[in-house]
Enzyme design. Structure first.
Site, mmCIF file in Angstrom:
data_model
loop_
_atom_site.group_PDB
_atom_site.id
_atom_site.type_symbol
_atom_site.label_atom_id
_atom_site.label_comp_id
_atom_site.label_asym_id
_atom_site.label_seq_id
_atom_site.Cartn_x
_atom_site.Cartn_y
_atom_site.Cartn_z
ATOM 1 N N ALA A 1 -7.740 19.314 -33.913
ATOM 2 C CA ALA A 1 -7.689 18.422 -34.191
ATOM 3 C C ALA A 1 -7.477 18.054 -32.858
ATOM 4 O O ALA A 1 -7.124 18.894 -32.102
ATOM 5 C CB ALA A 1 -6.754 18.872 -35.207
ATOM 6 N N GLU A 2 -8.023 17.496 -32.886
ATOM 7 C CA GLU A 2 -7.999 17.362 -31.469
ATOM 8 C C GLU A 2 -6.664 16.877 -31.022
ATOM 9 O O GLU A 2 -5.854 16.462 -31.805
ATOM 10 C CB GLU A 2 -9.179 16.491 -31.046
ATOM 11 C CG GLU A 2 -8.935 15.211 -30.385
ATOM 12 C CD GLU A 2 -10.094 14.289 -30.634
ATOM 13 O OE1 GLU A 2 -10.256 13.362 -29.870
ATOM 14 O OE2 GLU A 2 -10.806 14.524 -31.598
ATOM 15 N N LEU B 1 -3.607 20.305 -32.361
ATOM 16 C CA LEU B 1 -5.017 20.148 -32.715
ATOM 17 C C LEU B 1 -5.080 19.778 -34.190
ATOM 18 O O LEU B 1 -4.221 20.186 -34.984
ATOM 19 C CB LEU B 1 -5.786 21.456 -32.496
ATOM 20 C CG LEU B 1 -5.880 21.997 -31.065
ATOM 21 C CD1 LEU B 1 -6.594 23.340 -31.063
ATOM 22 C CD2 LEU B 1 -6.617 21.013 -30.170
ATOM 23 N N ASP B 2 -6.097 19.015 -34.569
ATOM 24 C CA ASP B 2 -6.301 18.715 -35.979
ATOM 25 C C ASP B 2 -6.424 20.016 -36.767
ATOM 26 O O ASP B 2 -6.865 21.046 -36.237
ATOM 27 C CB ASP B 2 -7.586 17.904 -36.186
ATOM 28 C CG ASP B 2 -7.535 16.531 -35.529
ATOM 29 O OD1 ASP B 2 -6.422 16.041 -35.284
ATOM 30 O OD2 ASP B 2 -8.613 15.970 -35.259
ATOM 31 N N LYS B 3 -6.099 19.951 -38.033
ATOM 32 C CA LYS B 3 -6.165 21.135 -38.899
ATOM 33 C C LYS B 3 -7.523 21.827 -38.801
ATOM 34 O O LYS B 3 -7.600 23.054 -38.680
ATOM 35 C CB LYS B 3 -5.889 20.721 -40.348
ATOM 36 C CG LYS B 3 -6.074 21.839 -41.362
ATOM 37 C CD LYS B 3 -5.868 21.344 -42.784
ATOM 38 C CE LYS B 3 -6.142 22.452 -43.791
ATOM 39 N NZ LYS B 3 -5.978 21.975 -45.195
#
Length: 372
Positions: free
Chosen positions: A10-11, A195-197
């Site tokens: 995720a970013e 990070l996003d999932k």
């Protein structure tokens, strides 16, 4: 440089504040204990095996009371709020439904039930999911580098970084708490960015307070360099820059957007190659393979900036990217991470190759292996 290979996958978004604070153990949700009528932890009376307590979690407190004249007009859930005010009424109603409450030894599952004079109430005060979130869980972490100060992890898609609503267990933070004992004394178990999932790739995590503090400051000063690989819809320019503020989408709480009052954000995009995929109608569609360089760390930054220019990521439904090339999630991978070691000053640089599901989509579009 360390080259990271992949097996099965995720970013960036900086946590608020300029320096670490708090600790994993400071969890919300409360725990039962410390009030009149309480007794020490005992084995609770659960209905079935799926309700059995986790062996790694202390047995919940059992609290008892007897119905007097003042309780006769009260619903069971309202009586429980008086008996266990540290819990919300909705959580106590859930415990009633789970069979954690008895009157005169008989399980009661109706929150509206009113007691009779002299009836004995017992409740097993099972903590909220949120209160149980900050516990160690052994996970198979993909550790790229580790010393006594920090570690670098290659996060697979699907792994949530920090516990939150709907994901109170099985997160990276839970795994870090199990990985080394000192994580419990660190803010967010040493997590300094995320990070996003459904984004895969490299993350750095601190293992000591000096390292965590230094890493947070380095990220804020843009001294940690993060580069990504992405697949987007459409034919993009060879090089392009998006410098546009990002904030919460006023139309949707789950989305971010380019908005006038947002936080400054810049992403540099470099096209590596063009590819083709065939849609459900048999029409050929163009995709572009991109090398993305962050100059800031806003939530969903690459996804928002790419979609803002009409090139949503492949399989990024949240931002309008159609699923394609067999890629089951947004086609974004944190492929490169570089920084100076916060304690030793050594220059560190890491790379992680595309995970299998992205590499397969890359090949299906006829794209060459990424070189950037």
């Amino acid at each position: 440089m360390v080259q990271v290979g992949h097996g099965p996958a995720a970013e960036d978004s900086l946590y608020p504040g300029g320096s670490p604070g708090g600790s994993p153990g400071g969890s919300p949700g409360g725990s039962a204990g410390g009030s009149t009528g309480a007794e020490g932890p005992r084995e609770p009376a659960f209905d079935g095996p799926e309700d059995a307590p986790d062996p790694g979690v202390d047995a919940p407190e059992r609290r008892r009371a007897e119905a007097g004249p003042d309780e006769l007009a009260l619903r069971l859930d309202k009586w429980l709020v008086q008996l266990a005010p540290e819990f919300s009424r909705s959580h106590l109603q859930g415990l009633i439904e789970r069979g954690c409450v008895t009157l005169d030894g008989q399980v009661v599952t109706q929150a509206s039930r009113k007691p009779r004079l002299g009836q004995r109430l017992e409740i097993d005060l099972v903590p909220t999911e949120e209160a149980l979130a900050f516990r160690a869980e052994a996970l198979d972490l993909r550790i790229v580098f580790e010393d006594e100060h920090l570690l670098v992890i290659d996060k697979p898609a699907g792994l949530v970084v920090h516990p939150a609503a709907g994901n109170w267990s099985g997160t990276l933070m839970n795994g870090l708490l199990a990985h080394h004992a000192k994580a419990a004394a660190l803010p967010r178990a040493g997590i300094v960015h995320r990070l996003d999932k459904d984004t895969s790739g490299l993350m750095v995590v601190g293992k000591t307070l000096p390292a965590v503090t230094a890493l947070v400051r380095m990220i804020a000063a843009r001294e940690v360099h993060r580069e990504y690989l992405a697949l987007v819809h459409g034919r993009t320019p060879d090089e392009w820059v998006v410098e546009a503020p990002i904030g919460r989408d006023p139309q949707s709480r789950v989305r971010m957007a380019v908005v006038g009052g947002g936080k400054p954000a810049r992403t540099d995009f470099f096209k590596l190659a063009d590819g083709v995929w065939r849609d459900a109608r048999g029409l050929d569609r163009t995709v572009s393979a991109l090398h993305c360089v962050l100059h800031s760390g806003r939530t969903h930054q690459i996804r928002v900036h790419a979609a803002h220019k009409g090139h949503p990521l492949v399989s990024d439904a949240l931002y309008g990217g159609a699923q394609a090339l067999g890629v089951p999630r947004q086609a974004l991978h944190a492929a490169r991470l570089g920084f100076e070691h916060p304690i030793t000053g050594q220059a560190l640089r890491f790379e992680a190759s595309l995970p299998d599901e992205l590499a397969a989509g890359w090949r299906l579009a006829g794209l060459p292996d990424p070189v950037f």
